[in-house]
Design a protein around this motif. Structure first.
Motif, PDB file in Angstrom:
ATOM      1  N   SER A   1       0.882  -1.241  -0.011  1.00  0.00           N
ATOM      2  CA  SER A   1      -0.031   0.033  -0.113  1.00  0.00           C
ATOM      3  C   SER A   1       1.014   1.209   0.070  1.00  0.00           C
ATOM      4  O   SER A   1       1.811   1.317   0.603  1.00  0.00           O
ATOM      5  N   PRO A   2       0.425   2.237  -0.569  1.00  0.00           N
ATOM      6  CA  PRO A   2       1.305   3.409  -0.657  1.00  0.00           C
ATOM      7  C   PRO A   2       1.223   4.145   0.793  1.00  0.00           C
ATOM      8  O   PRO A   2       2.214   5.031   0.947  1.00  0.00           O
ATOM      9  N   GLU A   3       0.483   3.700   1.723  1.00  0.00           N
ATOM     10  CA  GLU A   3       0.572   4.049   3.098  1.00  0.00           C
ATOM     11  C   GLU A   3       1.381   3.375   4.289  1.00  0.00           C
ATOM     12  O   GLU A   3       1.677   3.708   4.980  1.00  0.00           O
ATOM     13  N   VAL A   4       2.262   2.411   3.499  1.00  0.00           N
ATOM     14  CA  VAL A   4       3.240   1.563   4.077  1.00  0.00           C
ATOM     15  C   VAL A   4       4.063   2.718   4.623  1.00  0.00           C
ATOM     16  O   VAL A   4       4.859   3.598   3.946  1.00  0.00           O
ATOM     17  N   ARG A   5       4.737   2.677   5.875  1.00  0.00           N
ATOM     18  CA  ARG A   5       5.753   3.362   6.531  1.00  0.00           C
ATOM     19  C   ARG A   5       7.003   2.340   6.802  1.00  0.00           C
ATOM     20  O   ARG A   5       6.784   1.461   7.463  1.00  0.00           O
ATOM     21  N   LEU A   6       8.026   2.804   6.254  1.00  0.00           N
ATOM     22  CA  LEU A   6       9.177   1.951   6.553  1.00  0.00           C
ATOM     23  C   LEU A   6      10.480   2.862   7.191  1.00  0.00           C
ATOM     24  O   LEU A   6      10.395   4.211   6.971  1.00  0.00           O
ATOM     25  N   TYR A   7      11.014   2.097   8.343  1.00  0.00           N
ATOM     26  CA  TYR A   7      12.187   2.723   8.913  1.00  0.00           C
ATOM     27  C   TYR A   7      13.308   1.781   8.997  1.00  0.00           C
ATOM     28  O   TYR A   7      13.252   0.446   8.723  1.00  0.00           O
ATOM     29  N   ARG A   8      14.454   2.353   9.103  1.00  0.00           N
ATOM     30  CA  ARG A   8      15.779   1.602   9.092  1.00  0.00           C
ATOM     31  C   ARG A   8      16.485   1.894  10.549  1.00  0.00           C
ATOM     32  O   ARG A   8      16.442   3.174  10.754  1.00  0.00           O
ATOM     33  N   TYR A   9      17.262   1.095  10.848  1.00  0.00           N
ATOM     34  CA  TYR A   9      18.081   1.266  11.999  1.00  0.00           C
ATOM     35  C   TYR A   9      19.405   0.316  12.046  1.00  0.00           C
ATOM     36  O   TYR A   9      19.385  -0.642  11.246  1.00  0.00           O
ATOM     37  N   GLU A  10      20.527   0.777  12.572  1.00  0.00           N
ATOM     38  CA  GLU A  10      21.456  -0.096  12.784  1.00  0.00           C
ATOM     39  C   GLU A  10      21.689  -0.707  14.078  1.00  0.00           C
ATOM     40  O   GLU A  10      20.919  -0.193  15.019  1.00  0.00           O
ATOM     41  N   VAL A  11      22.621  -1.615  14.405  1.00  0.00           N
ATOM     42  CA  VAL A  11      22.944  -2.073  15.790  1.00  0.00           C
ATOM     43  C   VAL A  11      24.130  -2.377  16.026  1.00  0.00           C
ATOM     44  O   VAL A  11      25.239  -2.541  14.896  1.00  0.00           O
ATOM     45  N   GLN A  12      24.819  -2.318  17.102  1.00  0.00           N
ATOM     46  CA  GLN A  12      26.041  -2.751  17.579  1.00  0.00           C
ATOM     47  C   GLN A  12      25.535  -4.090  18.414  1.00  0.00           C
ATOM     48  O   GLN A  12      24.452  -4.105  18.928  1.00  0.00           O
ATOM     49  N   LYS A  13      26.107  -5.127  18.174  1.00  0.00           N
ATOM     50  CA  LYS A  13      25.859  -6.419  18.886  1.00  0.00           C
ATOM     51  C   LYS A  13      26.994  -7.027  19.285  1.00  0.00           C
ATOM     52  O   LYS A  13      28.115  -6.999  19.284  1.00  0.00           O
ATOM     53  N   TRP A  14      26.506  -7.910  20.524  1.00  0.00           N
ATOM     54  CA  TRP A  14      27.520  -8.481  21.271  1.00  0.00           C
ATOM     55  C   TRP A  14      26.811 -10.108  21.531  1.00  0.00           C
ATOM     56  O   TRP A  14      25.508  -9.960  21.754  1.00  0.00           O
ATOM     57  N   LYS A  15      27.658 -11.091  21.604  1.00  0.00           N
ATOM     58  CA  LYS A  15      27.216 -12.356  21.561  1.00  0.00           C
ATOM     59  C   LYS A  15      28.065 -13.027  22.697  1.00  0.00           C
ATOM     60  O   LYS A  15      29.440 -12.947  22.711  1.00  0.00           O
ATOM     61  N   GLU A  16      27.341 -13.996  23.615  1.00  0.00           N
ATOM     62  CA  GLU A  16      28.235 -14.784  24.410  1.00  0.00           C
ATOM     63  C   GLU A  16      28.998 -15.773  23.490  1.00  0.00           C
ATOM     64  O   GLU A  16      28.453 -16.238  22.490  1.00  0.00           O
ATOM     65  N   PRO A  17      29.917 -16.340  24.094  1.00  0.00           N
ATOM     66  CA  PRO A  17      30.542 -17.552  23.315  1.00  0.00           C
ATOM     67  C   PRO A  17      29.713 -18.464  23.154  1.00  0.00           C
ATOM     68  O   PRO A  17      28.673 -18.831  24.115  1.00  0.00           O
ATOM     69  N   GLU A  18      29.790 -19.614  22.476  1.00  0.00           N
ATOM     70  CA  GLU A  18      28.980 -20.636  22.170  1.00  0.00           C
ATOM     71  C   GLU A  18      28.822 -21.521  23.165  1.00  0.00           C
ATOM     72  O   GLU A  18      30.006 -21.729  24.011  1.00  0.00           O
ATOM     73  N   LYS A  19      27.881 -22.126  23.559  1.00  0.00           N
ATOM     74  CA  LYS A  19      27.587 -23.166  24.897  1.00  0.00           C
ATOM     75  C   LYS A  19      28.087 -24.604  24.105  1.00  0.00           C
ATOM     76  O   LYS A  19      27.910 -25.018  23.226  1.00  0.00           O
ATOM     77  N   SER A  20      28.967 -25.023  25.097  1.00  0.00           N
ATOM     78  CA  SER A  20      29.361 -26.586  24.690  1.00  0.00           C
ATOM     79  C   SER A  20      28.336 -27.703  25.175  1.00  0.00           C
ATOM     80  O   SER A  20      27.396 -27.315  26.113  1.00  0.00           O
TER      81      SER A  20
END
Length: 185
Positions: free
Chosen positions: A166-185
């Motif tokens: 629809s022409p009424e759709v609104r879109l927004y963009r953002y970026e992130v900084q991300k951090w992850k724990e180490p893999e679980k064993s």
């Protein structure tokens, strides 16, 4: 560039917030000046590389410390796609924290133009139409690298058919900084 000290502080707080619900003593929480400022986070939980919960804030409206704790608990116990996390699952659950930039409206002429402007691997996207919305973090590009496919799934997440427009759709963009724990064993 992600701040490793902030990432460590956020990851520990997220894990501690979930652990508190099980009566598990947490790790000491390092301080960081950013924790007192408003911040918007998403907390993603995975097990063996599979999504186990993901909840977050699209806009900064409370202190970052409070936001990451609340979203960690919500991802663990309130994501409607999954049953609440159990104590037995907790140890093998990996935590990831994404810190969002403020969303910026995307200016486009039509759907094709909007799709052309999306930056795979960089943009988190918000799809909004008549009060309903859905979002994908930039990490979703890893599993949906094609712009058309990414956008179709984003529309479905917002509750619309993949071919909806629809022409009424609104879109927004953002970026992130991300951090992850180490893999679980």
């Amino acid at each position: 560039m992600p701040d490793p000290a902030l990432g460590r502080a956020l990851l520990i707080r997220a894990r501690n917030a979930i652990g508190e619900e099980f009566g598990i003593a947490g790790q000491p929480e390092p301080d960081h000046p950013a924790l007192e400022r408003p911040g918007a986070t998403f907390v993603t939980l995975t097990q063996d590389g599979q999504l186990r919960g993901c909840i977050g804030s699209l806009e900064a409206w409370r202190p970052l410390d409070e936001d990451v704790r609340a979203n960690a608990k919500a991802a663990a116990f309130g994501d409607p796609r999954f049953p609440p996390l159990s104590k037995s699952e907790f140890a093998r659950t990996r935590v990831e924290v994404s810190l969002l930039t403020p969303p910026v409206p995307l200016d486009f002429t039509d759907e094709a133009d909007a799709i052309r402007q999306m930056r795979p691997g960089i943009d988190g996207m918000i799809f909004e139409y008549h009060g309903r919305r859905g979002t994908f973090l930039p990490q979703v590009w890893e599993s949906l690298p094609d712009r058309q496919q990414f956008f179709a799934h984003l529309k479905q997440k917002a509750g619309f058919p993949a071919n909806f427009w629809s022409p009424e759709v609104r879109l927004y963009r953002y970026e992130v900084q991300k951090w992850k724990e180490p893999e679980k064993s």
